[in-house]
Design an enzyme around this catalytic site. Structure first.
Site, mmCIF file in Angstrom:
data_model
loop_
_atom_site.group_PDB
_atom_site.id
_atom_site.type_symbol
_atom_site.label_atom_id
_atom_site.label_comp_id
_atom_site.label_asym_id
_atom_site.label_seq_id
_atom_site.Cartn_x
_atom_site.Cartn_y
_atom_site.Cartn_z
ATOM 1 C CG ASP A 279 -2.198 0.820 0.975
ATOM 2 O OD1 ASP A 279 -2.227 1.582 -0.003
ATOM 3 O OD2 ASP A 279 -3.131 0.716 1.788
ATOM 4 C CG ASP B 5 -5.930 5.570 -2.781
ATOM 5 O OD1 ASP B 5 -4.775 5.299 -2.366
ATOM 6 O OD2 ASP B 5 -6.939 5.054 -2.298
HETATM 7 N N1 GUN Z 1 -6.319 0.911 3.078
HETATM 8 C C1 GUN Z 1 -7.584 0.916 3.551
HETATM 9 N N2 GUN Z 1 -8.343 1.751 2.820
HETATM 10 C C2 GUN Z 1 -7.557 2.276 1.869
HETATM 11 C C3 GUN Z 1 -7.781 3.200 0.800
HETATM 12 O O1 GUN Z 1 -8.877 3.703 0.575
HETATM 13 N N3 GUN Z 1 -6.715 3.469 0.001
HETATM 14 C C4 GUN Z 1 -5.475 2.909 0.218
HETATM 15 N N4 GUN Z 1 -4.481 3.193 -0.612
HETATM 16 N N5 GUN Z 1 -5.254 2.061 1.215
HETATM 17 C C5 GUN Z 1 -6.279 1.751 2.031
#
Ligand code: GUN
Length: 731
Positions: free
Chosen positions: A109, A144
């Protein structure tokens, strides 16, 4: 299923380089799919959960996740790695797989979630993607903009636009690295749609549904369902969909049924920290337990009391394992349900885990237009429009097309019996899809004439009433005979069609009194509006007498008792009608075309008196009714005859056109593979017969479609049509 094991496990085989990033549907049940995502660190079977690994705080070592549990993919946070100098330099020098000591696929992420929790992050949009690329992740995530449920509409709109504007630079920076393109939009269906459309236009590999953590924390599961139904139909079907931060097993069946492929969550460890245990039917607390809710391997040799006495670290590890094992087991259950065509049954069962989940389920299946309003009491009755509500209700508050998106992908006829489980049964997508197909394609043979309804007992109806029907028709050729199945009226010719024919449930399902107002509406759906009808209760002491009484009451002739010739003729006519009407349903033929196609058919019968093969007037074997599910299999001859008719597309079998390169293979009987398709007709659906054409329009094969039209022209890997016959002679 990857077996759990004690010793080390071999490293995964990388997918072929050209296939990395491709997603293949291996099995489906409507929108639910068992898939395979190709990565440089193995082919990942979906639906699956990516456990969250905090590189600073590991409860269960990634290596053990691979070795013991066979977990094929996990997720960690590139922002945390980027921020910590030790982790960062290790990852840059040796790669993220080395850092975590994990040989499978790794998703990272981007720091968006940290921005949501802490307000901001100090990394740049391109910088964080470049970092993920440089540390060798399999799937990176762009930065995002998180959309919270408490944001104003304008704020959410701005976040959706900002996220979309960051897409192209992120993709360019990612290069060959697969990239997540999250869908945002808060609780606003139109903004979710907008976001899904905008993100879908860019070259992402995976689409996570973002901004749902607070929605799930607040247990707003109906909102979660609305988010799914707004977003999913807009996303390119060839890309897997990931549920960001979703790890409670009770949510898996519903989300998988709506098309989710990947889940990630730290819930297994977070919940364990304060003694909470995940189960597919809700959360339980260790302090309340006398016995385990599920006997998972990790706790089978200890009691809850013994675990309560353990020191905190050991207890947490035990419960984390339990949570992970339960999660993996529920995903295996979901995958098997997809293979079995029973995912919606599982969704129904799991919907009872929590009132909010039940609310979500009822919203999806019965009342998108009604929002949270209670279902009118009358709708709880079996013999009302509940079974039909979803196929004819005029207004579902703008959600109609999203529900269509679910229904139209449903493979019909389904496999095996329809297992009754209370009123939910009647709104299962397989029931709704089958009824729609019937109402859309079937038309009566005559524009007037009486309808005879057989009711009161389960099938096989041909055994109970076949001889009487033939006699009744011998005397009254224009009599339209229908059978009342628990899921609605079905023409006699389709009495063996699943799921109408085989409902597994209590006898009283068939014994409901005929509600005339409902019958009238049901007749209208079958284009038999205003026809006089009479009925025969198949439980009558003498079914023969009941037939005669019904016919007499309707002013018709009693059954032909003595005239054997007429009865034999009627039997043949009924068989022809069966071939004609099954052709209308499966091959989308108009009645006149189907009658022409079947012609003066002759039949090869099975030992149990069912039609095995249909030969047309010229003796060509054109069709074989399938005894198992009441569907129809086209033969090579049948495909040729149909194609030669040159029918208009709206009233012709589904077709699919392949590229020139594929013609020799498909023409020789190989399956049609995605990536080699030029176009497909809108009526293409999983489970329907289809004709396969070359680019010049020549017929080269026929088979059974495995996909929708949109999938046919978008998917890049996997089987699009299971070919039953190649029609290009080998030279
Ligand atoms: N982890 C939990 N929700 C989100 C999200 O909306 N975007 C991102 N990039 N990671 C997340």
């Amino acid at each position: 299923m990857v077996a759990w094991q004690d010793g080390p496990r071999d490293s995964p085989k990388p997918a072929r380089e050209a296939h990395v990033g491709r997603f293949e549907i291996k099995a489906r049940d409507g929108r639910a799919r068992v898939g395979a995502l190709s990565t440089a660190h193995g082919i990942v079977t979906t639906p699956t959960l990516l456990p969250v690994i905090n590189p600073n705080l590991r409860t269960i070592e990634p290596r053990e996740m691979w070795d013991r549990y066979g977990i094929e993919m996990l997720i960690t946070n590139s922002y945390i790695i980027w921020k910590h100098e030790g982790l960062r330099s290790h990852a840059l020098e040796h790669g993220v797989h080395d850092l975590l000591n994990y040989p499978g696929a790794i998703m990272t992420d981007s720091g968006t979630f940290q921005a949501y929790v802490y307000g901001d992050v100090e990394v740049g949009v391109e910088e964080i993607v470049a970092f993920q690329r440089d540390i060798g992740v399999d799937v990176a995530t762009m930065l995002d903009v998180f959309t919270r449920p408490d944001m104003t509409r304008d704020e959410v709109h701005a976040a959706v636009i900002e996220t979309a504007e960051r897409a192209e630079a992120s993709i360019t920076t990612a290069g060959d690295t697969m990239l997540n393109g999250p869908v945002q939009g808060g609780l606003h269906p139109d903004l979710r749609r907008l976001s899904a459309q905008a993100m879908g236009e860019h070259g992402f590999s995976v689409h996570p549904i973002g901004g749902i953590v607070p929605v799930m924390e607040q247990q707003r599961y109906a909102d979660l369902a609305r988010i799914m139904l707004a977003s999913m139909p807009e996303l390119p079907p060839q890309r897997p969909v990931h549920m960001f931060g979703c790890g409670h097993p009770m949510l898996f069946p519903m989300l998988i049924a709506l098309g989710a492929d990947l889940f990630d969550s730290a819930a297994y460890a977070l919940f364990a920290r304060d003694g909470r245990m995940l189960t597919p039917t809700g959360t339980v607390h260790l302090r309340d337990l006398n016995d385990w809710p599920l006997l998972m391997p990790c706790i089978a040799h200890v009691t809850p009391e013994e675990v309560r006495k353990m020191d905190k670290d050991r207890q947490m590890e035990m419960l984390s394992r339990f949570n992970l094992e339960v999660t993996l087991a529920e995903l295996a259950t979901c995958r098997q349900a997809v293979h079995d065509g029973r995912i919606w049954e599982l969704v129904e069962r799991r919907s009872h885990a929590h009132p909010a989940l039940r609310e979500a389920f009822l919203w999806i299946t019965t009342s998108p237009a009604r929002g949270t309003a209670p279902i009118p009491a009358a709708e709880h009755l079996l013999m009302n429009d509940r079974a039909a509500a979803s196929d004819t209700s005029p207004d579902r508050g703008g959600w109609e097309s999203a529900w269509d998106w679910v229904i139209e992908a449903q493979n019909t006829p389904g496999r095996g019996a329809l297992r009754w489980a209370g009123e939910d049964t009647f709104v299962r997508p397989t029931v709704v899809a089958s009824r729609r197909r019937l109402h859309r394609s079937w038309r009566p043979a005559t524009s007037e004439g009486t309808v005879l309804i057989l009711h009161g007992a389960p099938g096989p109806w041909r055994d109970r009433a076949g001889a009487h029907v033939a006699r009744a028709r011998a005397s009254n050729p224009s009599l339209e005979v229908l059978v009342l199945s628990p899921i609605g009226l079905v023409p006699w010719s389709l009495e063996d069609l699943q799921p109408f024919a085989h409902v597994e449930g209590p006898e009283w399902l068939w014994r409901r009194p005929l509600d005339h107002a409902w019958v009238r509406r049901e007749l209208a759906r079958l284009h038999l509006d205003g026809r006089p009808f009479c009925s025969v209760d198949l439980r009558s002491d003498s079914v023969a007498e009941a037939f005669d009484a019904a016919l007499k009451e309707a002013g018709l002739e009693a059954r032909a008792e003595a005239e054997d010739d007429r009865i034999a003729e009627a039997e043949i006519a009924l068989r022809r009608t069966q071939a004609v009407e099954k052709s209308m349903l499966d091959l989308h033929l108009e009645r006149s075309t189907a009658t022409n196609f079947v012609g003066a058919a002759t039949f090869v019968m099975s030992s149990t008196g069912r039609i095995r093969n249909v030969k047309d007037g010229e003796g060509r074997h054109i069709l074989s009714p399938r005894l198992g599910d009441g569907g129809l299999s086209l033969t090579d001859e049948g495909a040729r005859v149909l194609h030669a008719l040159g029918l208009p597309p709206a009233h012709a079998p589904a077709t699919l056109t392949v590229v020139e390169d594929a013609v020799p293979f498909v023409g020789a009987g190989r399956n049609v593979m995605h990536g080699f398709i030029l176009e497909a007709s809108p009526s293409l659906r999983p489970g329907t017969p289809c004709l396969v054409l070359g680019p010049d329009g020549a017929l080269i094969a026929h088979g059974v479609a495995q996909c929708t039209q949109q999938e046919a022209t978008s998917m890049e890997k996997g089987i699009a049509v299971r070919v039953r016959g190649g029609l290009v002679p080998s030279s």
